[in-house]
Scaffold this motif. Sequence first.
Motif, PDB file in Angstrom:
ATOM      1  N   ALA A   9       0.959  -1.170  -0.070  1.00 17.30           N
ATOM      2  CA  ALA A   9       0.125   0.242   0.059  1.00 17.30           C
ATOM      3  C   ALA A   9       0.783   1.365   0.064  1.00 17.30           C
ATOM      4  CB  ALA A   9      -1.002  -0.022   1.101  1.00 17.30           C
ATOM      5  N   LEU A  10       1.833   1.367   0.863  1.00 20.13           N
ATOM      6  CA  LEU A  10       2.794   2.536   0.787  1.00 20.13           C
ATOM      7  C   LEU A  10       3.929   2.302  -0.139  1.00 20.13           C
ATOM      8  CD1 LEU A  10       3.257   2.610   4.690  1.00 20.13           C
ATOM      9  CD2 LEU A  10       1.558   3.715   3.337  1.00 20.13           C
ATOM     10  N   ALA A  11       4.296   1.535  -0.953  1.00 24.33           N
ATOM     11  CA  ALA A  11       5.389   1.567  -1.971  1.00 24.33           C
ATOM     12  C   ALA A  11       5.187   2.432  -2.950  1.00 24.33           C
ATOM     13  CB  ALA A  11       5.447   0.080  -2.457  1.00 24.33           C
ATOM     14  N   PRO A  12       4.201   2.853  -3.568  1.00 18.72           N
ATOM     15  CA  PRO A  12       4.163   3.820  -4.612  1.00 18.72           C
ATOM     16  C   PRO A  12       4.456   5.262  -3.834  1.00 18.72           C
ATOM     17  CG  PRO A  12       2.235   2.654  -5.026  1.00 18.72           C
ATOM     18  CD  PRO A  12       3.109   2.047  -3.466  1.00 18.72           C
ATOM     19  N   ALA A  34       8.171   5.321  -3.364  1.00 13.62           N
ATOM     20  CA  ALA A  34       8.970   5.707  -4.431  1.00 13.62           C
ATOM     21  C   ALA A  34       8.958   7.084  -5.070  1.00 13.62           C
ATOM     22  CB  ALA A  34       8.578   4.645  -5.459  1.00 13.62           C
ATOM     23  N   ASP A  35       7.730   7.473  -5.171  1.00 17.72           N
ATOM     24  CA  ASP A  35       7.516   8.770  -5.564  1.00 17.72           C
ATOM     25  C   ASP A  35       8.525  10.035  -4.736  1.00 17.72           C
ATOM     26  OD1 ASP A  35       5.859   8.286  -7.450  1.00 17.72           O
ATOM     27  OD2 ASP A  35       4.299   8.760  -6.281  1.00 17.72           O
ATOM     28  N   ALA A  36       8.440   9.945  -3.319  1.00 17.94           N
ATOM     29  CA  ALA A  36       9.136  10.629  -2.514  1.00 17.94           C
ATOM     30  C   ALA A  36      10.899  10.614  -2.585  1.00 17.94           C
ATOM     31  CB  ALA A  36       9.088  10.236  -0.988  1.00 17.94           C
ATOM     32  N   GLU A  37      11.353   9.073  -2.949  1.00 18.13           N
ATOM     33  CA  GLU A  37      12.535   8.823  -3.155  1.00 18.13           C
ATOM     34  C   GLU A  37      13.085   9.427  -4.531  1.00 18.13           C
ATOM     35  OE1 GLU A  37      15.219   5.008  -4.366  1.00 18.13           O
ATOM     36  OE2 GLU A  37      13.847   4.763  -2.759  1.00 18.13           O
ATOM     37  N   ILE A  38      12.307   9.397  -5.565  1.00 22.31           N
ATOM     38  CA  ILE A  38      12.431  10.089  -6.607  1.00 22.31           C
ATOM     39  C   ILE A  38      12.643  11.734  -6.877  1.00 22.31           C
ATOM     40  CG2 ILE A  38      11.625  10.468  -9.432  1.00 22.31           C
ATOM     41  CD1 ILE A  38      10.334   7.772  -9.021  1.00 22.31           C
ATOM     42  N   LYS A  39      11.738  12.260  -6.112  1.00 21.00           N
ATOM     43  CA  LYS A  39      11.682  13.557  -5.704  1.00 21.00           C
ATOM     44  C   LYS A  39      12.758  14.245  -5.200  1.00 21.00           C
ATOM     45  CE  LYS A  39       6.750  14.126  -6.125  1.00 21.00           C
ATOM     46  NZ  LYS A  39       5.371  14.480  -5.253  1.00 21.00           N
ATOM     47  N   ALA A  40      13.272  13.396  -3.905  1.00 21.30           N
ATOM     48  CA  ALA A  40      14.276  13.691  -3.087  1.00 21.30           C
ATOM     49  C   ALA A  40      15.564  13.523  -3.926  1.00 21.30           C
ATOM     50  CB  ALA A  40      14.381  12.720  -1.879  1.00 21.30           C
TER      51      ALA A  40
END
Length: 90
Positions: free
Chosen positions: A57-60, A63-69
């Motif tokens: 449930a939390l993986a997407p 992943a978005d937070a990691e790409i933005k960071a």
Amino acid sequence: MSQHNIMGSEAFNRRPFVIIRNLRAGSFRRRKNRSVVAYVVVAVLALSAGAAAAFMALAPGLADAEIKAAAATAAPPAPQPALPVAPRTN
């Protein structure tokens, strides 16, 4: 202990009345241990299934937070000239 006390429907039961005088502790201990092991196994399976569901449930979002960071900490690209410049021939 008197064997003449008739309680409930014992008087109407067709099977003979049996008094257990002793019980080997080993069989009871084994049954108890199996119950405890089964309880622990089911608890571990339930926790791992819950953790897997939470990760799915939390993986997407993660992943978005990691790409933005990663994009925020990356160096800006080198500026490109607006027009191509011809090489000098001196």
